[in-house]
Design an enzyme around this catalytic site. Structure first.
Site, mmCIF file in Angstrom:
data_model
loop_
_atom_site.group_PDB
_atom_site.id
_atom_site.type_symbol
_atom_site.label_atom_id
_atom_site.label_comp_id
_atom_site.label_asym_id
_atom_site.label_seq_id
_atom_site.Cartn_x
_atom_site.Cartn_y
_atom_site.Cartn_z
ATOM 1 C CG HIS A 26 5.347 -6.257 -18.680
ATOM 2 N ND1 HIS A 26 5.718 -5.001 -19.087
ATOM 3 C CD2 HIS A 26 6.238 -6.642 -17.720
ATOM 4 C CE1 HIS A 26 6.799 -4.628 -18.404
ATOM 5 N NE2 HIS A 26 7.129 -5.595 -17.580
ATOM 6 C CG HIS A 66 3.388 -5.336 -15.031
ATOM 7 N ND1 HIS A 66 3.124 -5.215 -13.693
ATOM 8 C CD2 HIS A 66 3.065 -6.609 -15.363
ATOM 9 C CE1 HIS A 66 2.656 -6.376 -13.229
ATOM 10 N NE2 HIS A 66 2.607 -7.231 -14.228
ATOM 11 N N GLY A 114 1.770 1.535 -12.298
ATOM 12 C CA GLY A 114 3.058 0.961 -12.686
ATOM 13 C C GLY A 114 3.887 0.673 -11.453
ATOM 14 C CG ASP A 155 1.461 -13.167 -7.354
ATOM 15 O OD1 ASP A 155 0.454 -13.326 -6.650
ATOM 16 O OD2 ASP A 155 1.817 -13.976 -8.230
ATOM 17 C CB ILE A 187 4.583 -16.285 -12.970
ATOM 18 C CG1 ILE A 187 4.351 -17.786 -13.177
ATOM 19 C CG2 ILE A 187 5.787 -15.814 -13.778
ATOM 20 C CD1 ILE A 187 5.530 -18.667 -12.842
ATOM 21 C CG HIS A 260 6.300 -11.038 -15.674
ATOM 22 N ND1 HIS A 260 6.794 -9.745 -15.712
ATOM 23 C CD2 HIS A 260 5.468 -11.080 -14.613
ATOM 24 C CE1 HIS A 260 6.290 -9.046 -14.719
ATOM 25 N NE2 HIS A 260 5.479 -9.835 -14.032
ATOM 26 N NE ARG A 357 3.528 22.679 16.385
ATOM 27 C CZ ARG A 357 3.591 21.772 17.343
ATOM 28 N NH1 ARG A 357 3.235 20.525 17.107
ATOM 29 N NH2 ARG A 357 4.021 22.109 18.553
ATOM 30 C CD GLU A 411 4.217 7.555 8.099
ATOM 31 O OE1 GLU A 411 4.532 7.898 9.256
ATOM 32 O OE2 GLU A 411 4.248 6.370 7.709
ATOM 33 C CG PHE A 437 8.160 10.264 9.487
ATOM 34 C CD1 PHE A 437 9.370 9.581 9.506
ATOM 35 C CD2 PHE A 437 7.674 10.782 10.671
ATOM 36 C CE1 PHE A 437 10.073 9.393 10.687
ATOM 37 C CE2 PHE A 437 8.368 10.599 11.862
ATOM 38 C CZ PHE A 437 9.572 9.903 11.874
ATOM 39 C CG HIS A 461 7.381 18.557 14.092
ATOM 40 N ND1 HIS A 461 6.024 18.747 13.923
ATOM 41 C CD2 HIS A 461 7.587 18.390 15.422
ATOM 42 C CE1 HIS A 461 5.424 18.708 15.108
ATOM 43 N NE2 HIS A 461 6.350 18.506 16.044
ATOM 44 C CG ASP A 469 11.413 14.033 18.778
ATOM 45 O OD1 ASP A 469 11.488 13.475 19.891
ATOM 46 O OD2 ASP A 469 10.351 14.437 18.298
ATOM 47 C CG HIS A 473 11.711 12.092 14.791
ATOM 48 N ND1 HIS A 473 12.333 10.869 14.930
ATOM 49 C CD2 HIS A 473 10.408 11.898 15.138
ATOM 50 C CE1 HIS A 473 11.444 9.972 15.349
ATOM 51 N NE2 HIS A 473 10.263 10.569 15.477
#
Length: 662
Positions: A26, A66, A114, A155, A187, A260, A357, A411, A437, A461, A469, A473
């Site tokens: 690039h 890049h 990257g 961008d 661009i 590019h 937990r 997250e 998640f 969980h 849930d 979940h």
């Protein structure tokens, strides 16, 4: 003395030559950002090419990775261990100049970039680390932590949602030493971005609480003034919006997407040389330009100046100085091994019937007393993830001396920020969310594994056992996905003892990240003797055995270990010779010697059952074609946990019946 333009043109020449030779790359971004890079690296960046890991160096992150020939050109010209032959080997096998910058391959590359947007998030993490260390170690008249984090981004980085997550938090935390340069060239690969990216980016960043400065990215005086103004603003991060021309200097391709992501072509390179007034051959840099770029002597002097400051600091604050060096060197305290081992032994003697937990929270409570470098956080789920402890102090814009970050519902950014904190050094960072998640954070998890850095993720969980849930979940395929990620250690402990061993392993591991996977529901403590307790660290071990050679082996993790233990009793009562193997960390087990693995899972015993409330397919590597897996093959349902376990076959009765069917 060569002009700034000539120095910047050296970047353009090296970039287009290397990309042409490899027939891949690039050129647009390096050629467009060369003027900005020249000002930053020659006039402002504090670094030492002879010691790329100098503790108080400025950090530079190329988020738009890049454009990797930009950073390779900068490192080569500045005097880092990156030769012209390395530049000529761009994108070739085993070279120091891979297609995107990779941490560990090239001296001076601070992070692997990257995947767009993650570099700026890493930079936020580095700036958090700098600000926190400043608050913890600096004293009046002693500024031993005093550096900037600079990042280039394009961008694409701004379009990726992670940039919103990370930059929003950066503004909230008032990261005054974070300075970002936006390559505003209009661009992307598909063409002019105005068809799909019309955000008012300056207004967006002002709304985050950033200082925003707009400049001509090819005007050295404007760029220099902007950096001076950015450094003068100590309470806000700064975005310098640099209006640039992609592929600057290429008569036929500048300002278009044609430059590019593809080489310019031999004829266009000749035309570009003429347009730039660059009268040198391929990969040829004249000595006076090398001299103008050379940062080796100034780098040695900058580090020497810092060493003198640190020596004076150490004289007045010897304990703090020793602690700073220990933490920046990733060394654990001298009492770590003894105290952490004692804690595990005490747990085995007095283990409670609690959720893992909660056991994890107890570990954080205990280990944070030993490790002041523990820096925790959660993606807005602390009451569920249980990541806070009695000594928790939140970091804020006004006070960064704490040990906890409220990441909010972010997250992806949380995980990438943790990567940046880890790369900066000085902390043992951990974050947390529901296991489900981790999908939002997937690519940042992969990056920590790719970079082989210590980054700890707490995932609670852990199965359909979270219950009502429902399937949105309830994780099913996530544990297998983590285990299949190279260099990621994933622990799913069955009780407090295994939880503590998992935490200890994660803290001590310097060559890769660890995912700690914990239950919502209470789990019974398991009995162990001294040998069994020692073997927990090996990831898989014999928890219960038969008097005679086993005829069937039950393998389980997490909450399902208790089911295997109860099935062992039922099958033993039937006269069966049964072994129970607890496998909290398949990754560690797989690293053990053949002899040890054979002692746990002897090849002579082909009747095997794996039990885990996660995707079934992963376990066939251990049970073989003659074994069975009691696992998930569908998504879950919304119902109380006990009903779900019965519905999906996670019962002692089903295990016993499956064993008898073998």
């Amino acid at each position: 003395m060569p002009s700034r333009q000539q120095q910047a043109n050296a970047i353009r020449a090296l970039s287009m030559d290397a990309i042409q030779k490899s027939n891949s790359g690039h050129p647009g971004a390096p050629m467009g950002m060369a003027d900005i890079a020249q000002i930053l690296w020659c006039d402002f960046l504090q670094h030492n090419p002879n010691n790329p890991n100098w503790m108080d160096r400025d950090r530079f992150v190329l988020s738009n990775g890049h454009g990797s020939m930009l950073i390779y050109s900068l490192l080569h010209l500045s005097g880092y261990d990156l030769s012209i032959d390395d530049i000529k080997s761009f994108r070739q096998l085993h070279s120091k100049t891979p297609g995107h910058p990779e941490f560990g391959y090239t001296a001076g590359v601070e992070t692997t970039t990257g995947p767009l947007g993650q570099g700026i998030a890493n930079a936020v993490g580095m700036a958090i680390a700098e600000k926190s260390l400043d608050a913890q170690f600096n004293k009046p008249n002693h500024q031993i932590v005093d550096h900037y984090t600079y990042t280039f981004l394009g961008d694409g980085c701004l379009m990726e949602g992670i940039s919103h997550e990370a930059c929003s938090l950066a503004g909230t935390l008032g990261l005054g030493k974070l300075i970002a340069f936006w390559d505003d060239n209009g661009i992307s690969i598909d063409g002019e971005v105005e068809g799909w990216f019309t955000d008012d980016t300056p207004a967006r960043f002002r709304a985050y609480g950033w200082q925003v400065i707009e400049v001509d990215g090819h005007n050295p005086e404007q760029i220099k003034a902007a950096i001076i103004n950015a450094q003068a603003e100590s309470t806000k991060p700064t975005l310098i919006c640099c209006k640039t021309i992609i592929g600057f200097g290429s008569p036929a391709k500048q300002g278009t997407h044609d430059c590019h992501g593809a080489p310019l072509g031999k004829e266009e390179i000749l035309a570009t040389r003429e347009a730039l007034g660059w009268q040198y051959g391929d990969f040829e840099i004249p000595d006076d330009i090398y001299s103008a770029w050379d940062a080796t002597q100034s780098g040695v002097q900058a580090e020497q100046n810092w060493n003198e400051k640190f020596s004076a600091y150490a004289t007045e604050y010897p304990e703090l100085a020793a602690e700073y060096k220990r933490r920046m060197s990733d060394e654990l305290p001298a009492q770590w091994q003894e105290k952490s081992t004692d804690y595990i032994e005490q747990l085995q003697a007095n283990s409670a019937n609690i959720a893992t937990r909660k056991a994890s929270q107890n570990c954080i409570e205990e280990f944070s007393k030993i490790l002041p470098e523990m820096l925790g956080g959660s993606a807005d789920l602390a009451p569920s993830n249980l990541t806070m402890w009695s000594g928790t102090k939140a970091i804020s814009a006004d006070d960064a001396s704490g040990n906890y970050l409220h990441y909010g519902v972010r997250e992806f950014a949380m995980t990438a920020i943790i990567n940046g904190i880890s790369l900066h050094k000085g902390f043992v960072p951990y974050g947390a969310t529901f296991l489900m998640f981790m999908e939002y954070a997937r690519n940042a998890l992969r990056m920590s594994a790719l970079m082989k850095i210590r980054a700890i993720q707490v995932f609670t969980h852990d199965s359909i056992g979270l219950g009502e849930d429902g399937p949105t979940h309830q994780p099913v395929e996530q544990i297998a996905s983590l285990r299949l990620t190279p260099n990621m250690n994933s622990w799913r402990p069955c009780d407090s003892v295994e939880s503590a061993v998992a935490w200890k392993s994660a803290i001590e591991r310097l060559d890769g990240p660890t995912s700690l996977i914990f239950s919502r529901q209470n789990l019974q403590p398991q009995p162990r003797n001294a040998e069994t307790l020692t073997n927990v660290t090996k990831g898989g071990y014999v928890l219960l055995d038969s008097k005679n050679t086993p005829e069937i082996i039950l393998i389980a993790t997490g909450s399902e270990v208790q089911l295997a233990v109860e099935a062992h009793a039922a099958l033993t009562a039937q006269g069966k010779a049964v072994r129970v193997v607890s496998m909290p960390c398949c990754d560690e087990f797989d690293k053990q010697s053949k002899e040890y693995k054979q002692s746990v899972l002897p090849s002579t015993v082909s009747k095997r059952i794996a039990i885990e409330a996660g995707i079934a397919d992963y376990w066939y590597k251990y049970v073989g074609l003659n074994g069975k897996v009691i696992g998930m093959t569908t998504f879950g349902e919304s119902a109380p946990a006990e009903q779900l376990f019965e519905m999906f076959g996670f019962t002692v009765e089903n295990i016993v019946n499956s064993a008898n069917s073998l």
